[in-house]
Design a protein around this motif. Structure first.
Motif, PDB file in Angstrom:
ATOM      1  N   LYS A 139       0.824  -1.222   0.000  1.00  0.00           N
ATOM      2  CA  LYS A 139       0.000   0.000   0.000  1.00  0.00           C
ATOM      3  C   LYS A 139       0.851   1.263   0.000  1.00  0.00           C
ATOM      4  O   LYS A 139       0.486   2.281  -0.584  1.00  0.00           O
ATOM      5  CB  LYS A 139      -0.940   0.001   1.213  1.00  0.00           C
TER       6      LYS A 139
ATOM      7  N   ILE B 268     -10.267   0.823   8.085  1.00  0.00           N
ATOM      8  CA  ILE B 268      -9.340   0.076   7.229  1.00  0.00           C
ATOM      9  C   ILE B 268      -8.036  -0.242   7.942  1.00  0.00           C
ATOM     10  O   ILE B 268      -7.025  -0.491   7.302  1.00  0.00           O
ATOM     11  CB  ILE B 268      -9.026   0.783   5.881  1.00  0.00           C
ATOM     12  N   ASN B 269      -8.083  -0.239   9.273  1.00  0.00           N
ATOM     13  CA  ASN B 269      -6.913  -0.711   9.993  1.00  0.00           C
ATOM     14  C   ASN B 269      -7.399  -1.613  11.129  1.00  0.00           C
ATOM     15  O   ASN B 269      -8.020  -1.142  12.089  1.00  0.00           O
ATOM     16  CB  ASN B 269      -6.092   0.472  10.528  1.00  0.00           C
ATOM     17  N   GLY B 270      -7.124  -2.900  10.991  1.00  0.00           N
ATOM     18  CA  GLY B 270      -7.622  -3.880  11.943  1.00  0.00           C
ATOM     19  C   GLY B 270      -6.992  -3.745  13.320  1.00  0.00           C
ATOM     20  O   GLY B 270      -7.657  -3.974  14.339  1.00  0.00           O
ATOM     21  N   THR B 271      -5.722  -3.360  13.347  1.00  0.00           N
ATOM     22  CA  THR B 271      -5.025  -3.242  14.628  1.00  0.00           C
ATOM     23  C   THR B 271      -5.693  -2.191  15.507  1.00  0.00           C
ATOM     24  O   THR B 271      -5.999  -2.434  16.682  1.00  0.00           O
ATOM     25  CB  THR B 271      -3.550  -2.859  14.388  1.00  0.00           C
TER      26      THR B 271
ATOM     27  N   ASP C  13       0.360   1.896  12.479  1.00  0.00           N
ATOM     28  CA  ASP C  13      -1.049   1.584  12.716  1.00  0.00           C
ATOM     29  C   ASP C  13      -1.696   2.608  13.639  1.00  0.00           C
ATOM     30  O   ASP C  13      -2.702   3.219  13.284  1.00  0.00           O
ATOM     31  CB  ASP C  13      -1.190   0.178  13.317  1.00  0.00           C
TER      32      ASP C  13
ATOM     33  N   ASP D  11      -0.928   3.884   8.248  1.00  0.00           N
ATOM     34  CA  ASP D  11      -1.371   2.772   7.404  1.00  0.00           C
ATOM     35  C   ASP D  11      -2.740   3.098   6.768  1.00  0.00           C
ATOM     36  O   ASP D  11      -2.934   2.918   5.559  1.00  0.00           O
ATOM     37  CB  ASP D  11      -1.454   1.521   8.296  1.00  0.00           C
TER      38      ASP D  11
ATOM     39  N   LYS E 126      -3.984   3.654   2.668  1.00  0.00           N
ATOM     40  CA  LYS E 126      -5.116   2.941   2.073  1.00  0.00           C
ATOM     41  C   LYS E 126      -6.176   3.926   1.563  1.00  0.00           C
ATOM     42  O   LYS E 126      -6.747   3.745   0.488  1.00  0.00           O
ATOM     43  CB  LYS E 126      -5.712   1.968   3.095  1.00  0.00           C
TER      44      LYS E 126
ATOM     45  N   GLY F  34      -9.261  -7.661   7.016  1.00  0.00           N
ATOM     46  CA  GLY F  34      -8.447  -6.701   6.267  1.00  0.00           C
ATOM     47  C   GLY F  34      -6.968  -6.998   6.281  1.00  0.00           C
ATOM     48  O   GLY F  34      -6.168  -6.238   5.739  1.00  0.00           O
ATOM     49  N   ALA F  35      -6.577  -8.098   6.895  1.00  0.00           N
ATOM     50  CA  ALA F  35      -5.153  -8.419   6.972  1.00  0.00           C
ATOM     51  C   ALA F  35      -5.026  -9.921   7.189  1.00  0.00           C
ATOM     52  O   ALA F  35      -6.027 -10.639   7.249  1.00  0.00           O
ATOM     53  CB  ALA F  35      -4.494  -7.659   8.126  1.00  0.00           C
TER      54      ALA F  35
END
Ligand code: HSE
Length: 436
Positions: free
Chosen positions: A112, A165-168, A203, A208, A212, A307-308
Motif C-alpha cells: 500500500k 481500514i486498519n484492523g489493529t 497503525d 497505514d 489505504k 483486512g489483513a
C-alpha cells in the motif's frame, strides 16, 4: 476461443515473508484450479529473498535453485511473465516494481505504501510498457475493493467513503470500549496476539490507514490523492473516559478514514470519530475492516471482512496473478490508471464542518460554564448538550463534556485556544469530531 501460445506462465516472487509464503502455498495447493482458470500452469521460476529468509522452514523445504538474494539475477531469470512483490515498505520495493514494469513484466503487489506514494508513476510506466500493475491486496486484505472501484462502481459519482481500514486500531478501540481498559493496555494485548507490530506507530498513528485511503480516494475520485493530502490523527490520545461518555451519549468511537466529494472539492481525513452506536460501522469490531461507499446510482454499499492476515491477503494476490496471467495470454496491459491531473482541490481541514465532543477539566465554581459557553458562542459554535460528572471536591475541580452542533473546524480550533487560556480551565482533555 483464444489461441494460447504459452505452455506456462512464469512467476517471479519478491519476498518470502508470511504473505509471500502463503502465496507459494496457494500456487502449489491450487495449481490445478489456477491452471484451469488461466489456460496453462502457473510456474514459480525464481524467488528473491534476503539471506535470513533462507533459514525459514518453508525455504528449506523448497528447491534451493529457486532462490536468489541477488536482484540482478532475479530480474535476469528467463521466463518470468509476472513479478509478485510482497516485501512491503517503500524502498527497495518501488525500485523493484519500476524495474519489473520497465522490463515489460506484469506486476502484482500488496504494497500500500508504494501504491499510495508512487501509484501514478508506476501505473504510467505499466501503460508505457503495455503491461498491468495490480494491487488488490494493498487495501483491505482479501476484501474485494480495488476491482469494484475499477469496474463495478465506475458508473457512479462517488460522494463518500467511510472506512475502518486498519484492523489493529479497530481491535484496540474495541477492547477499550468493551473492557474499559486504557490505550496502553489494549495495545499491549494487540501486540501479544500478534496484531500490532513491536513498533506500532504506522497503525496507531493512522499512517497505514492514510495510505489505504489515498488509494481508495484516488480510484473513487479519478484524481491523484497523495498521503500528504490527507489530514491524520491517531488513536493514542483516546482515554477510557472518552469511551464511557461516548456510550452514555449513544456513540461508538472508531478510527475512520473519510473521503467526501462535493461539486467544489474533496475532503480526505483519518482520525478518531464519534459515530452513532446504531450505525453499521459502529458494529464492526475487533480486527475486521468495513468500507462504506456512497454512489449516486448504487446508493450505499458496504464491504466487510478480514483486512489483513496471510490467508485473506493471498486470496487477493492470487486473484491478481490469475488476472495478470490472462492478460499475458491475451497480450494486453493495464487499461485503467489514475489521472495525475490535479482535478478538484483538497478542502483544507480548517474548512470542514462537523459536530464536536469536548472533554475539559475545570474549576468547580459558579460561572465557569458561562465563560466557556461565551467563548464558543462568540465563534458561532452552538452547544447541544453538557454533562458534568466527576467532581474532585478536595481539588474543587470538575470534568465537563460538551457536545456541539455542527461548527467549522477553524472556529473550533480558535475557540479551543481561547478556552485553554481561561484561568478556570485546568485542561482540555480531549476533543473528538462527530460523524453522522
Ligand atoms: N496493519 C494493518 C492493519 C494490516 O492492522 O489493518 C496491513 O495493512
Amino acid at each position: 476461443m483464444i489461441n494460447n501460445p504459452k505452455q506456462s506462465i512464469g512467476i517471479g516472487l519478491i519476498g518470502l515473508g508470511v504473505i509471500a509464503g502463503q502465496v507459494v502455498n496457494v500456487l502449489i495447493d491450487k495449481a490445478d484450479v489456477l491452471a484451469e482458470q488461466v489456460g496453462c500452469p502457473l510456474v514459480l521460476r525464481k524467488v528473491k529473498v534476503l539471506p535470513q529468509d533462507l533459514s525459514r522452514p518453508q525455504a528449506q523445504a523448497m528447491d534451493s535453485q529457486l532462490f536468489t538474494t541477488d536482484a540482478d539475477e532475479f530480474f535476469a531469470t528467463p521466463g518470468i511473465d509476472i513479478v509478485v512483490e510482497a516485501i512491503g515498505g517503500e524502498s527497495p520495493a518501488v525500485e523493484y516494481l519500476s524495474r519489473a514494469l520497465s522490463d515489460g513484466k506484469h506486476v502484482v503487489t500488496s504494497n500500500k505504501e508504494v501504491i499510495a506514494k508512487h501509484g501514478v508513476e508506476l501505473l504510467t510506466l505499466a501503460q508505457q510498457h503495455g503491461v498491468g500493475l495490480r494491487y488488490e491486496a494493498a487495501v483491505g486484505g482479501g476484501i474485494p475493493l480495488i476491482s469494484p472501484f475499477q469496474r463495478d462502481l465506475l458508473a457512479n459519482n462517488i460522494s463518500g467513503i467511510y472506512a475502518i481500514i486498519n484492523g489493529t486500531t479497530n481491535f484496540i478501540l474495541t477492547r477499550m470500549a468493551r473492557d474499559g481498559v486504557d490505550f496502553a493496555s489494549a495495545l499491549n494485548r494487540a501486540q501479544e496476539l500478534g496484531y500490532a507490530e513491536p513498533n506500532p506507530r504506522d497503525d496507531v498513528e493512522g499512517i497505514d490507514a492514510t495510505y489505504k485511503l489515498a488509494i481508495l480516494a484516488s480510484l473513487a475520485f479519478h484524481r491523484q490523492v497523495r498521503p500528504e493530502d490527507i489530514y491524520r490523527e491517531g488513536i493514542s490520545r483516546l482515554s477510557s473516559r472518552d469511551f464511557q461518555y461516548a456510550r452514555e451519549l449513544g456513540f461508538a468511537i472508531k478510527l475512520l478514514a473519510i473521503a467526501k466529494q462535493s461539486d467544489e472539492s474533496i475532503e480526505v481525513r483519518v482520525h478518531p470519530v464519534f459515530i452513532p452506536e446504531d450505525s453499521l460501522l459502529a458494529k464492526v469490531d475487533g480486527v475486521y475492516n468495513a468500507i462504506l461507499v456512497e454512489g449516486d446510482l448504487v446508493g450505499k454499499v458496504l464491504f466487510f471482512g478480514e483486512g489483513a492476515g496471510a490467508l485473506p491477503t493471498s486470496s487477493a494476490v492470487i486473484a491478481d496473478v490469475v488476472a495478470a496471467a490472462q492478460d499475458v495470454i491475451l497480450g494486453i496491459g493495464s487499461k485503467i490508471r489514475w489521472g495525475a491531473q490535479p482535478g478538484k482541490g483538497i478542502k483544507p481541514m480548517s474548512e470542514i464542518k462537523t459536530r464536536y465532543y469536548l472533554r475539559l477539566n475545570v474549576a468547580d465554581r459558579p460561572g465557569v460554564l458561562a465563560q466557556i459557553a461565551k467563548v464558543l458562542g462568540d465563534r458561532l459554535i452552538s452547544i447541544s448538550s453538557v454533562i458534568q460528572k466527576l467532581t474532585d471536591t478536595a481539588a474543587q475541580t470538575a470534568e465537563i463534556v460538551i457536545m456541539t452542533h455542527p461548527a467549522q473546524e477553524k472556529a473550533m480550533k480558535q475557540a479551543l485556544e481561547e478556552v485553554a487560556q481561561l484561568t478556570v480551565v485546568e485542561e482540555i482533555s480531549n476533543f473528538i469530531r462527530v460523524e453522522e
